[in-house]
Design an enzyme around this catalytic site. Structure first.
Site, short mmCIF file in Angstrom:
data_model
loop_
_atom_site.label_atom_id
_atom_site.label_comp_id
_atom_site.label_asym_id
_atom_site.label_seq_id
_atom_site.Cartn_x
_atom_site.Cartn_y
_atom_site.Cartn_z
N LEU A 9 -9.04 9.49 -4.40
CA LEU A 9 -9.89 8.29 -4.45
C LEU A 9 -9.16 7.12 -3.80
O LEU A 9 -8.05 6.78 -4.20
CB LEU A 9 -10.26 7.95 -5.89
CG LEU A 9 -10.99 9.03 -6.69
CD1 LEU A 9 -11.53 8.45 -7.99
CD2 LEU A 9 -12.12 9.67 -5.88
N ARG A 16 -6.74 -7.94 -4.69
CA ARG A 16 -5.53 -8.68 -5.07
C ARG A 16 -4.35 -8.50 -4.09
O ARG A 16 -3.28 -9.06 -4.31
CB ARG A 16 -5.11 -8.27 -6.49
CG ARG A 16 -5.95 -8.97 -7.54
CD ARG A 16 -5.43 -8.70 -8.93
NE ARG A 16 -5.84 -7.39 -9.41
CZ ARG A 16 -5.17 -6.68 -10.31
NH1 ARG A 16 -4.02 -7.15 -10.78
NH2 ARG A 16 -5.61 -5.51 -10.72
N GLY A 102 -5.33 7.16 -4.10
CA GLY A 102 -4.63 6.68 -2.92
C GLY A 102 -3.69 5.53 -3.20
O GLY A 102 -2.80 5.23 -2.40
N GLY A 136 -7.37 3.27 -19.91
CA GLY A 136 -8.23 4.04 -20.81
C GLY A 136 -7.35 4.73 -21.84
O GLY A 136 -6.25 5.19 -21.52
N ASN A 166 -4.68 7.17 -20.20
CA ASN A 166 -5.14 8.00 -19.11
C ASN A 166 -4.53 7.51 -17.80
O ASN A 166 -4.70 6.34 -17.44
CB ASN A 166 -6.68 7.90 -19.04
CG ASN A 166 -7.26 8.62 -17.84
OD1 ASN A 166 -6.73 9.64 -17.40
ND2 ASN A 166 -8.36 8.09 -17.33
N ALA A 377 34.44 -4.63 30.42
CA ALA A 377 33.59 -5.62 29.77
C ALA A 377 32.55 -6.19 30.73
O ALA A 377 32.85 -6.45 31.89
CB ALA A 377 34.45 -6.75 29.22
N ASN A 383 19.25 -0.67 36.51
CA ASN A 383 18.45 0.56 36.60
C ASN A 383 17.02 0.30 37.03
O ASN A 383 16.29 1.22 37.30
CB ASN A 383 18.45 1.29 35.24
CG ASN A 383 17.89 0.44 34.12
OD1 ASN A 383 18.01 -0.78 34.14
ND2 ASN A 383 17.29 1.08 33.15
N TYR A 384 16.61 -0.95 37.13
CA TYR A 384 15.20 -1.28 37.33
C TYR A 384 15.06 -2.18 38.55
O TYR A 384 15.70 -3.24 38.62
CB TYR A 384 14.71 -1.99 36.06
CG TYR A 384 13.24 -2.28 36.00
CD1 TYR A 384 12.30 -1.29 36.29
CD2 TYR A 384 12.77 -3.54 35.64
CE1 TYR A 384 10.95 -1.55 36.21
CE2 TYR A 384 11.41 -3.82 35.56
CZ TYR A 384 10.50 -2.81 35.85
OH TYR A 384 9.16 -3.08 35.77
N SER A 402 35.91 -4.96 34.98
CA SER A 402 34.99 -5.83 34.24
C SER A 402 33.96 -6.49 35.15
O SER A 402 34.20 -6.70 36.34
CB SER A 402 35.78 -6.92 33.53
OG SER A 402 36.62 -6.33 32.57
C1 UD1 Z 1 -9.25 4.03 -14.35
C2 UD1 Z 1 -9.63 4.92 -15.52
C3 UD1 Z 1 -8.74 4.59 -16.73
C4 UD1 Z 1 -7.29 4.78 -16.36
C5 UD1 Z 1 -6.95 3.93 -15.13
C6 UD1 Z 1 -5.58 4.25 -14.64
C7 UD1 Z 1 -12.01 5.34 -15.25
C8 UD1 Z 1 -13.38 4.99 -15.69
N1 UD1 Z 1 -11.02 4.68 -15.83
O1 UD1 Z 1 -9.54 2.70 -14.75
O2 UD1 Z 1 -9.08 5.43 -17.82
O3 UD1 Z 1 -6.47 4.39 -17.43
O4 UD1 Z 1 -7.86 4.21 -14.04
O5 UD1 Z 1 -5.24 3.35 -13.62
O6 UD1 Z 1 -11.85 6.22 -14.44
N2 UD1 Z 1 -12.17 3.92 -7.16
C9 UD1 Z 1 -12.99 4.34 -6.14
N3 UD1 Z 1 -14.32 4.09 -6.21
C10 UD1 Z 1 -14.89 3.43 -7.25
C11 UD1 Z 1 -14.04 2.99 -8.29
C12 UD1 Z 1 -12.69 3.26 -8.22
O7 UD1 Z 1 -12.52 4.94 -5.16
O8 UD1 Z 1 -16.11 3.25 -7.25
C13 UD1 Z 1 -10.72 4.18 -7.09
C14 UD1 Z 1 -9.94 2.89 -6.95
O9 UD1 Z 1 -9.66 2.63 -5.57
C15 UD1 Z 1 -8.65 3.21 -7.68
C16 UD1 Z 1 -9.07 4.21 -8.74
O10 UD1 Z 1 -10.31 4.75 -8.30
O11 UD1 Z 1 -7.72 3.83 -6.84
C17 UD1 Z 1 -9.18 3.63 -10.12
O12 UD1 Z 1 -10.16 2.64 -10.11
P1 UD1 Z 1 -10.04 1.36 -11.01
O13 UD1 Z 1 -11.26 0.56 -10.81
O14 UD1 Z 1 -8.73 0.72 -10.83
O15 UD1 Z 1 -10.13 2.02 -12.46
P2 UD1 Z 1 -9.59 1.42 -13.79
O16 UD1 Z 1 -10.59 0.49 -14.30
O17 UD1 Z 1 -8.21 0.92 -13.61
#
Ligand code: UD1
Ligand code: MG
Length: 453
Positions: A9, A16, A102, A136, A166, A377, A383-384, A402
């Site tokens: 993802l 930020r 990612g 989470g 998580n 020295a 060369n060019y 030198s």
């Molecule tokens: C998510 C988890 C949370 C966990 C945390 C860890 C969910 C609902 N929650 O929360 O439990 O503790 O990550 O960092 O999954 N992204 C997409 N598309 C989207 C949304 C997100 O590609 O529509 C990607 C973001 O670029 C990022 C990652 O998913 O890399 C996490 O998204 P983010 O919005 O930061 O989730 P959290 O709210 O932090």
């Protein structure tokens, strides 16, 4: 092992970071964040890798085009569950699917391999944090079995006390994942499709939910800002430094070395402060690298000393050479053993054979230099000609006085001597003195002009 799909993802905007560049293309240890994740993913030998990127993030597939991965756009971005849904049509049903991020660049092969070893069911990568805020929470029953993941914004005060969080990284049987994702609802505080809701679905269906912890906590750190990036960069550099120390490398200061690639060291290597190693660099036994040197894609053979502030790029340096201080070896430089390249000497696309020296203020470009040559020295190879580059050949045992210019193409014959201050435009015969200089004259009675009053 069962076939593995990997979904990365990478659709988040990265607001930020305050940057025009997509977040996952910012570099850690000289490599884009998402590339760290892709390299780790590839190391698991997956059947399919799918990167989910966001609107405006076209630079991501462009920058990562060398990977055999599928890039799928997520637009609009409706949550982590919705993001994984975008990848599902491109994944076969057999085997398992691993979800990575990612912007969580330092996840390691060993931890993911451990998740694969667990067996059937859903596998979550979790970690216990003294301060779990923002994450989470992993909700377990009295037996300690996982019941659900509750997002902080949806959690009760009691659930917020839970320290096990998580990381987001999970492994699921692909067929089941597909079914769970299809049933996701967005009736939560953030109005998003949460990937984490698949956990309670698995529990309801009686599917086992396992948890695995990362080998090191830094593996699961995500990047949302430049300050988090800076902190993780230092964490990683300390990891690299301790790897070198464990192998016996002497570091003047383990917190003042940067490895942006792969650094291989022999025995008894010493590295002073402020050095940067980029790409693939190998240092032979007893090599010493002086302070603030930058070495990229090069090999340095045993016993060579690099004095401070030297820059070495795409070069091969022989054994027992003395380089620097303030030397610059540009791409295509090949030095034999016991060559001396001194201060303010630049070498490019040139071979210099054993025991030759260029100790001060020279430019040696597109040249072939023999053995036991002394380059005085200030000597410069021209060369060019403004349009084409030409080669200079300096045969064995030549002595160049030198401040000589060697106008290429030109060959300085074996054993010949060039008088200081010469401009050499034609080949010189071996074992003879050649010079091109106007005769020194003294103008009797000459006076400097006086200042007008
Ligand atoms: C998510 C988890 C949370 C966990 C945390 C860890 C969910 C609902 N929650 O929360 O439990 O503790 O990550 O960092 O999954 N992204 C997409 N598309 C989207 C949304 C997100 O590609 O529509 C990607 C973001 O670029 C990022 C990652 O998913 O890399 C996490 O998204 P983010 O919005 O930061 O989730 P959290 O709210 O932090
Ligand atoms: Mg987050």
């Amino acid at each position: 092992m069962t076939p593995l799909n990997i979904v990365i993802l990478a659709a988040g905007k990265g607001t930020r970071m305050y940057s025009e560049k997509p977040k996952v293309l910012h570099a850690l240890a000289g490599k884009p964040l998402v590339q760290h994740v892709l390299d780790c993913a590839i190391s698991l030998q997956p059947q399919q890798v799918c990167v989910v990127y966001g609107h405006g993030g076209e630079a991501v597939p462009q920058a990562m085009s060398q990977y055999a991965a599928r890039f799928v756009i997520q637009e609009p971005q409706l949550g982590t569950g919705h993001a994984v849904q975008q990848a599902m049509p491109h994944l076969g049903d057999e085997g398992t699917t691993l979800v990575l991020y990612g912007d969580v660049p330092l996840i390691q092969h060993g931890t993911l391999h451990q998740m694969q070893q667990v067996g059937n069911g859903l596998v979550l990568l979790t970690v216990n944090l003294p301060n779990p805020s923002g994450y989470g929470r992993i909700v377990r029953d009295a037996q300690g079995d996982v019941l659900a993941i509750v997002e902080e914004k949806d959690a009760t005060p009691e659930q917020r006390e839970i320290r096990e969080v998580n990381t987001g990284i999970l492994l699921a049987p692909t067929k089941m994942l597909r079914g769970w994702l299809a049933k996701l609802q967005n009736n939560n505080t953030q109005g998003e499709y949460y990937l984490t809701d698949i956990v309670s679905m698995a529990v309801q269906q009686g599917v086992a939910v396992h948890t695995v912890q990362p080998a090191q906590e830094w593996e699961i750190h995500g990047i949302n800002s430049k300050s988090q990036l800076a902190v993780l960069e230092r964490t990683w550099q300390l990891v690299e430094a301790s790897r070198l120390l464990i192998k016996g490398v002497t570091l003047a200061d383990a917190s003042r070395i940067d490895v942006r690639g792969k650094l291989n060291c022999g025995r008894d290597v010493e590295i002073d402060v402020g050095c940067i190693f980029e790409g693939k660099v190998s240092l032979g036994d007893n090599v010493r690298v002086g302070a603030y040197s930058v070495i990229r894609n090069s090999s340095i053979a045993a016993g060579t000393e690099i004095a401070p502030y030297s820059h070495i790029d795409s070069s091969e340096v022989g054994a027992n050479c003395r380089i620097g201080p303030y030397a610059r070896l540009r791409p295509g430089t090949k030095l034999g053993d016991e060559v001396h390249i001194g201060n303010f000497v630049e070498v490019k696309n040139s071979e210099i054979a054993a025991n030759s020296k260029a100790n001060h203020l020279s430019y040696i470009g597109d040249s072939t230099v023999g053995s036991r040559v002394n380059v005085g020295a200030g000597t410069i190879t021209c060369n060019y000609d403004g349009v084409n580059k030409h080669r200079t050949v300096i045969e064995d045992d030549v002595f160049i006085g030198s401040d000589t210019q060697l106008v290429a193409p030109v060959t300085v014959g074996k054993g010949s001597t060039i008088g200081a201050g010469s401009t050499i435009t034609r080949n010189t015969p071996g074992n003879e003195l050649t010079l091109s200089r106007s005769k020194q004259v003294t103008v009797a009675g000459w006076k400097r002009s006086a200042r007008k009053k």
